[in-house]
Write a protein that holds these residues in place. Structure first.
Motif, mmCIF file in Angstrom:
data_model
loop_
_atom_site.group_PDB
_atom_site.id
_atom_site.type_symbol
_atom_site.label_atom_id
_atom_site.label_comp_id
_atom_site.label_asym_id
_atom_site.label_seq_id
_atom_site.Cartn_x
_atom_site.Cartn_y
_atom_site.Cartn_z
ATOM 1 N N SER A 125 -33.159 48.398 45.807
ATOM 2 C CA SER A 125 -33.440 47.388 44.796
ATOM 3 C C SER A 125 -33.794 46.069 45.469
ATOM 4 C CB SER A 125 -32.218 47.184 43.890
ATOM 5 O OG SER A 125 -31.901 48.365 43.181
ATOM 6 N N LEU A 126 -34.537 45.252 44.747
ATOM 7 C CA LEU A 126 -34.952 43.952 45.256
ATOM 8 C C LEU A 126 -35.240 43.068 44.056
ATOM 9 C CD1 LEU A 126 -35.551 42.764 48.144
ATOM 10 C CD2 LEU A 126 -37.954 43.318 47.710
ATOM 11 N N THR A 127 -34.904 41.790 44.174
ATOM 12 C CA THR A 127 -35.204 40.850 43.094
ATOM 13 C C THR A 127 -36.122 39.748 43.605
ATOM 14 O OG1 THR A 127 -33.111 41.255 41.941
ATOM 15 C CG2 THR A 127 -34.259 39.206 41.434
ATOM 16 N N LEU A 128 -37.235 39.584 42.933
ATOM 17 C CA LEU A 128 -38.183 38.518 43.228
ATOM 18 C C LEU A 128 -37.947 37.347 42.284
ATOM 19 C CD1 LEU A 128 -41.470 40.605 43.598
ATOM 20 C CD2 LEU A 128 -39.705 40.141 45.306
ATOM 21 N N SER A 129 -38.223 36.155 42.772
ATOM 22 C CA SER A 129 -38.084 34.957 41.947
ATOM 23 C C SER A 129 -39.398 34.188 41.912
ATOM 24 C CB SER A 129 -36.980 34.050 42.491
ATOM 25 O OG SER A 129 -35.719 34.670 42.366
ATOM 26 N N CYS A 130 -39.676 33.631 40.767
ATOM 27 C CA CYS A 130 -40.830 32.748 40.592
ATOM 28 C C CYS A 130 -40.291 31.418 40.084
ATOM 29 C CB CYS A 130 -41.807 33.354 39.597
ATOM 30 S SG CYS A 130 -43.154 32.241 39.130
ATOM 31 N N THR A 131 -40.490 30.378 40.878
ATOM 32 C CA THR A 131 -40.023 29.047 40.502
ATOM 33 C C THR A 131 -41.222 28.189 40.135
ATOM 34 O OG1 THR A 131 -38.154 29.241 42.023
ATOM 35 C CG2 THR A 131 -38.705 27.042 41.222
ATOM 36 N N ALA A 132 -41.148 27.584 38.972
ATOM 37 C CA ALA A 132 -42.265 26.781 38.475
ATOM 38 C C ALA A 132 -41.947 25.294 38.550
ATOM 39 C CB ALA A 132 -42.580 27.171 37.039
ATOM 40 N N SER A 133 -42.929 24.540 39.048
ATOM 41 C CA SER A 133 -42.850 23.090 39.012
ATOM 42 C C SER A 133 -43.859 22.604 38.000
ATOM 43 C CB SER A 133 -43.177 22.502 40.395
ATOM 44 O OG SER A 133 -42.278 22.969 41.358
ATOM 45 N N GLY A 134 -43.386 21.815 37.045
ATOM 46 C CA GLY A 134 -44.267 21.393 35.968
ATOM 47 C C GLY A 134 -43.846 22.053 34.675
ATOM 48 N N THR A 135 -44.646 21.865 33.666
ATOM 49 C CA THR A 135 -44.264 22.307 32.326
ATOM 50 C C THR A 135 -44.788 23.693 32.010
ATOM 51 O OG1 THR A 135 -44.256 20.020 31.538
ATOM 52 C CG2 THR A 135 -44.360 21.764 29.878
ATOM 53 N N ILE A 136 -43.866 24.560 31.632
ATOM 54 C CA ILE A 136 -44.242 25.843 31.045
ATOM 55 C C ILE A 136 -44.130 25.653 29.544
ATOM 56 C CG2 ILE A 136 -43.731 28.284 30.833
ATOM 57 C CD1 ILE A 136 -42.503 28.208 33.605
ATOM 58 N N TYR A 137 -45.220 25.784 28.856
ATOM 59 C CA TYR A 137 -45.245 25.535 27.429
ATOM 60 C C TYR A 137 -44.699 26.740 26.663
ATOM 61 C CZ TYR A 137 -48.085 21.516 28.664
ATOM 62 O OH TYR A 137 -48.521 20.335 29.210
ATOM 63 N N ALA A 147 -45.302 42.907 34.824
ATOM 64 C CA ALA A 147 -44.390 42.548 33.737
ATOM 65 C C ALA A 147 -44.683 41.133 33.276
ATOM 66 C CB ALA A 147 -42.934 42.655 34.189
ATOM 67 N N SER A 148 -44.282 40.834 32.051
ATOM 68 C CA SER A 148 -44.456 39.480 31.534
ATOM 69 C C SER A 148 -43.354 39.156 30.533
ATOM 70 C CB SER A 148 -45.818 39.318 30.863
ATOM 71 O OG SER A 148 -45.893 40.069 29.674
ATOM 72 N N VAL A 149 -43.153 37.865 30.338
ATOM 73 C CA VAL A 149 -42.194 37.397 29.350
ATOM 74 C C VAL A 149 -42.791 36.185 28.635
ATOM 75 C CG1 VAL A 149 -40.948 35.985 31.074
ATOM 76 C CG2 VAL A 149 -39.825 36.647 28.932
ATOM 77 N N LYS A 150 -42.715 36.174 27.319
ATOM 78 C CA LYS A 150 -43.195 35.050 26.537
ATOM 79 C C LYS A 150 -42.128 33.961 26.547
ATOM 80 C CE LYS A 150 -45.524 35.817 22.764
ATOM 81 N NZ LYS A 150 -45.913 36.295 21.429
ATOM 82 N N TRP A 151 -42.569 32.744 26.877
ATOM 83 C CA TRP A 151 -41.598 31.665 27.079
ATOM 84 C C TRP A 151 -40.870 31.297 25.800
ATOM 85 C CZ3 TRP A 151 -40.080 31.091 31.675
ATOM 86 C CH2 TRP A 151 -39.346 29.966 32.083
ATOM 87 N N ARG A 152 -41.583 31.371 24.670
ATOM 88 C CA ARG A 152 -40.994 30.938 23.407
ATOM 89 C C ARG A 152 -39.872 31.866 22.950
ATOM 90 N NH1 ARG A 152 -45.199 31.296 20.265
ATOM 91 N NH2 ARG A 152 -45.816 29.112 20.251
ATOM 92 N N ASP A 153 -40.149 33.154 22.965
ATOM 93 C CA ASP A 153 -39.221 34.068 22.302
ATOM 94 C C ASP A 153 -38.684 35.176 23.202
ATOM 95 O OD1 ASP A 153 -42.034 35.466 20.483
ATOM 96 O OD2 ASP A 153 -41.491 35.562 22.606
ATOM 97 N N ASN A 154 -38.993 35.064 24.494
ATOM 98 C CA ASN A 154 -38.430 35.998 25.471
ATOM 99 C C ASN A 154 -38.868 37.449 25.243
ATOM 100 O OD1 ASN A 154 -36.839 36.256 27.820
ATOM 101 N ND2 ASN A 154 -35.070 36.959 26.645
ATOM 102 N N ILE A 155 -39.982 37.649 24.578
ATOM 103 C CA ILE A 155 -40.489 39.005 24.405
ATOM 104 C C ILE A 155 -41.105 39.473 25.715
ATOM 105 C CG2 ILE A 155 -42.228 40.417 23.240
ATOM 106 C CD1 ILE A 155 -41.744 38.802 20.736
ATOM 107 N N LYS A 156 -40.727 40.687 26.116
ATOM 108 C CA LYS A 156 -41.113 41.199 27.429
ATOM 109 C C LYS A 156 -42.089 42.365 27.302
ATOM 110 C CE LYS A 156 -36.527 39.843 28.985
ATOM 111 N NZ LYS A 156 -35.247 40.258 29.596
ATOM 112 N N ALA A 157 -42.877 42.522 28.346
ATOM 113 C CA ALA A 157 -43.802 43.658 28.423
ATOM 114 C C ALA A 157 -43.840 44.147 29.858
ATOM 115 C CB ALA A 157 -45.195 43.245 27.966
ATOM 116 N N TYR A 158 -44.113 45.434 30.022
ATOM 117 C CA TYR A 158 -44.112 46.042 31.353
ATOM 118 C C TYR A 158 -45.305 46.951 31.534
ATOM 119 C CZ TYR A 158 -39.259 44.490 31.439
ATOM 120 O OH TYR A 158 -38.124 43.719 31.407
ATOM 121 N N GLY A 159 -45.762 47.026 32.773
ATOM 122 C CA GLY A 159 -46.773 48.000 33.106
ATOM 123 C C GLY A 159 -46.172 49.402 33.110
#
Length: 112
Positions: free
Chosen positions: A17-29, A49-61
């Motif tokens: 297992s491995l966990t990747l992190s994405c850190t954002a600088s600036g505004t995620i709308y 994979a993706s996640v919608k910022w507003r409602d945390n809805i996720k999708a995966y390949g």
């Protein structure tokens, strides 16, 4: 424009297992979607994979469903990708994406 930095890549064995992190600088709308893509040598970039910022809805390949999980931490402006049961074919450079912004990528190598 948001700046993205990926981290957490490395060399692992199949099944690890491995966990990747994405850190954002600036505004995620709230309307944004934060996504992970990957690109293996000689192949096109693939949606992971993706996640919608507003409602945390996720999708995966399809290739990662049931093995990978995407997590959003709105307070820290971070999105993690937890990867379990890694396979040789998961070897790739993994990129974080928000709208037109891309990170520099983090390399994941799965090898026995």
């Amino acid at each position: 424009q948001v700046q993205l930095v990926e981290s957490g890549g490395g060399l692992v064995q199949p099944g690890d297992s491995l966990t990747l992190s994405c850190t954002a600088s600036g505004t995620i709308y709230s309307s944004d979607r934060v996504s992970w893509y990957r690109q293996a040598p000689g192949k096109e970039r693939e949606f992971v994979a993706s996640v919608k910022w507003r409602d945390n809805i996720k999708a995966y390949g399809e290739s990662v469903k049931g093995r990978f999980t995407i997590y959003r931490d709105a307070a820290k402006n971070m999105v993690d990708l937890e990867m379990n049961s890694l396979k040789l074919e998961d070897t790739a450079v993994y990129f974080c994406n928000v709208a037109s912004s891309w990170g520099q990528g983090t390399r994941v190598t799965v090898s026995s």
